[in-house]
Design a protein around this motif. Structure first.
Motif, short mmCIF file in Angstrom:
data_model
loop_
_atom_site.label_atom_id
_atom_site.label_comp_id
_atom_site.label_asym_id
_atom_site.label_seq_id
_atom_site.Cartn_x
_atom_site.Cartn_y
_atom_site.Cartn_z
N THR B 94 45.37 44.25 40.83
CA THR B 94 43.95 44.14 40.49
C THR B 94 43.74 44.32 38.99
OG1 THR B 94 43.26 44.94 42.64
CG2 THR B 94 41.68 45.18 40.86
N ARG B 95 44.44 45.30 38.42
CA ARG B 95 44.27 45.54 36.99
C ARG B 95 44.71 44.33 36.16
NH1 ARG B 95 45.51 50.98 33.46
NH2 ARG B 95 44.98 50.03 31.48
N VAL B 98 42.09 41.54 36.48
CA VAL B 98 40.87 41.80 35.71
C VAL B 98 41.14 41.71 34.22
CG1 VAL B 98 39.20 43.58 35.11
CG2 VAL B 98 39.77 43.17 37.50
N THR B 101 41.48 38.27 32.75
CA THR B 101 40.31 37.40 32.88
C THR B 101 39.87 36.88 31.52
OG1 THR B 101 39.52 38.56 34.83
CG2 THR B 101 37.89 37.34 33.60
N PRO B 106 44.00 32.98 32.25
CA PRO B 106 43.82 34.04 33.24
C PRO B 106 44.65 33.78 34.51
CG PRO B 106 41.83 32.70 33.04
CD PRO B 106 42.77 32.23 31.98
N VAL B 108 44.26 33.80 37.82
CA VAL B 108 43.04 33.82 38.64
C VAL B 108 43.22 34.74 39.84
CG1 VAL B 108 41.42 32.50 40.01
CG2 VAL B 108 42.30 31.56 37.89
N PRO B 109 42.34 35.71 39.97
CA PRO B 109 42.56 36.77 40.93
C PRO B 109 42.22 36.36 42.36
CG PRO B 109 40.52 37.13 39.74
CD PRO B 109 41.12 35.90 39.17
N TYR B 110 42.97 36.94 43.27
CA TYR B 110 42.53 36.98 44.66
C TYR B 110 42.42 35.61 45.33
CZ TYR B 110 41.21 41.85 43.74
OH TYR B 110 41.21 43.17 43.44
N MET B 148 35.25 42.17 44.54
CA MET B 148 35.89 42.47 43.26
C MET B 148 34.97 43.33 42.40
SD MET B 148 38.30 41.63 40.95
CE MET B 148 38.73 40.41 39.72
N LEU B 152 35.38 47.38 41.34
CA LEU B 152 35.39 47.77 39.93
C LEU B 152 34.39 48.90 39.67
CD1 LEU B 152 35.63 44.56 37.71
CD2 LEU B 152 37.15 46.53 37.69
N GLN B 155 35.80 52.05 41.12
CA GLN B 155 36.85 52.53 40.21
C GLN B 155 36.25 53.24 39.00
OE1 GLN B 155 40.36 52.10 40.05
NE2 GLN B 155 40.46 52.96 38.00
#
Lengths: 198, 198
Positions: B94-95, B98, B101, B106, B108-110, B148, B152, B155
């Motif tokens: 995850t870090r 992010v 990004t 990037p 691309v997450p997830y 997401m 965040l 967190q």
């Protein structure tokens, strides 16, 4: 005040290029063409400067009440989206907020936006625009968190080109949980305001 | 395979402590107690290593179909939340997502999670669990983006201590836009599964 603004814009540019950790005060001083003393007069530390960049986000005007306070929130979210595409200071504020999420003392993002949206949702509820089960503070916290994720995805996939589309999708999915069924057809998830050309 | 896993765990630890940009291959090699050659045999670059850490996210099991596929998605989201609290590799993934990004390319997450949720929403629709206006792919993209942002915020504010509560709030707000009114009372936004003690 001109020095302060020059430093904020320079800080936003440098952070936008290098990220929060790598940005140095020396480069910001050079870019802003101010003296070290002038910068430290306005911002005693890099942290103070970062907080000021984030605080600039909330200088944005809250829209005056129209015939629908819920629609006002939708319109406001699209105005923020446009500003996220156009304004380096707002972009840098978001970047700082996200990048410091993982550090020991995160600069908690978007607190002011949560307050603004809470106030607008509260006004919407007083006018009978919200379902009775909706808690304005919790709804605002969820909408702003969700918005944060949506704009990160837009940034990562299209450099924010599709941000309005994604914000519209956010409202299409969330509005049925906020407003009574009869009110939904009177709301415009894509926003009522005129956009500048992309 | 043991070398590969040792490198992934070490990479996750180092990235978790220093962030993606500051993490070095040298420190990961030292932490994993492997040779440079062994690391590069599995991962030819830091970028390849980062992609592998992100890919670990999707090694998670998709829940088998129960009597409600929509409830399965809710349960799955809480399992991911628990893993985000417990698993350093998932946290590092995850870090990285992010933090990159804002870089030129990037990671691309997830994307894999969007595919999993799209498939589950499609199955839910085939069973008549979704409102007819819902597009499974668009809904999945929105839910994962929103998730997401929610994680965040969790967190940044509580180091993920309130993540289950925030994920529950997400579903409370989104479900009315996904499922017919009559189905809502049969769904559990807080998830059906047994959590480990915090």
């Amino acid at each position: 005040m001109r020095t302060r603004q020059a430093v904020l814009v320079a800080a936003a540019q440098v952070i936008g290029e290098r990220g929060y950790e790598a940005a140095t005060i020396a480069e910001i001083i050079h870019r802003a063409q101010v003296t070290k003393g002038a910068l430290y007069f306005h911002f005693p530390s890099k942290d103070a400067l970062a907080r000021a960049v984030i605080a600039e986000q909330t200088e944005m005007l809250v829209p005056p009440p129209s015939d629908s306070r819920l629609q006002d929130v939708i319109d406001f979210s699209h105005q923020v989206a446009q500003a996220l595409r156009d304004d380096p200071v707002l972009q840098a504020g978001t970047r700082i907020a996200v990048e410091t999420t993982f550090s020991r003392e995160p600069l908690v993002p978007y607190q002011d936006w949560i307050e603004i949206v809470t106030r607008m949702f509260t006004e919407a509820r007083e006018r009978g625009e919200l379902l009775s089960a909706v808690n304005p503070a919790k709804a605002a916290e969820f909408v702003v968190s969700s918005y944060m994720g949506v704009q990160l995805f837009s940034q990562a996939t299209t450099n924010r080109a599709d941000l309005h589309e994604r914000v519209t999708s956010l409202w299409r999915h969330i509005l049925p949980g906020l407003a009574p069924p009869g009110a939904l057809s009177h709301l415009t998830p894509s926003g009522r305001w005129e956009r500048h050309a992309a």
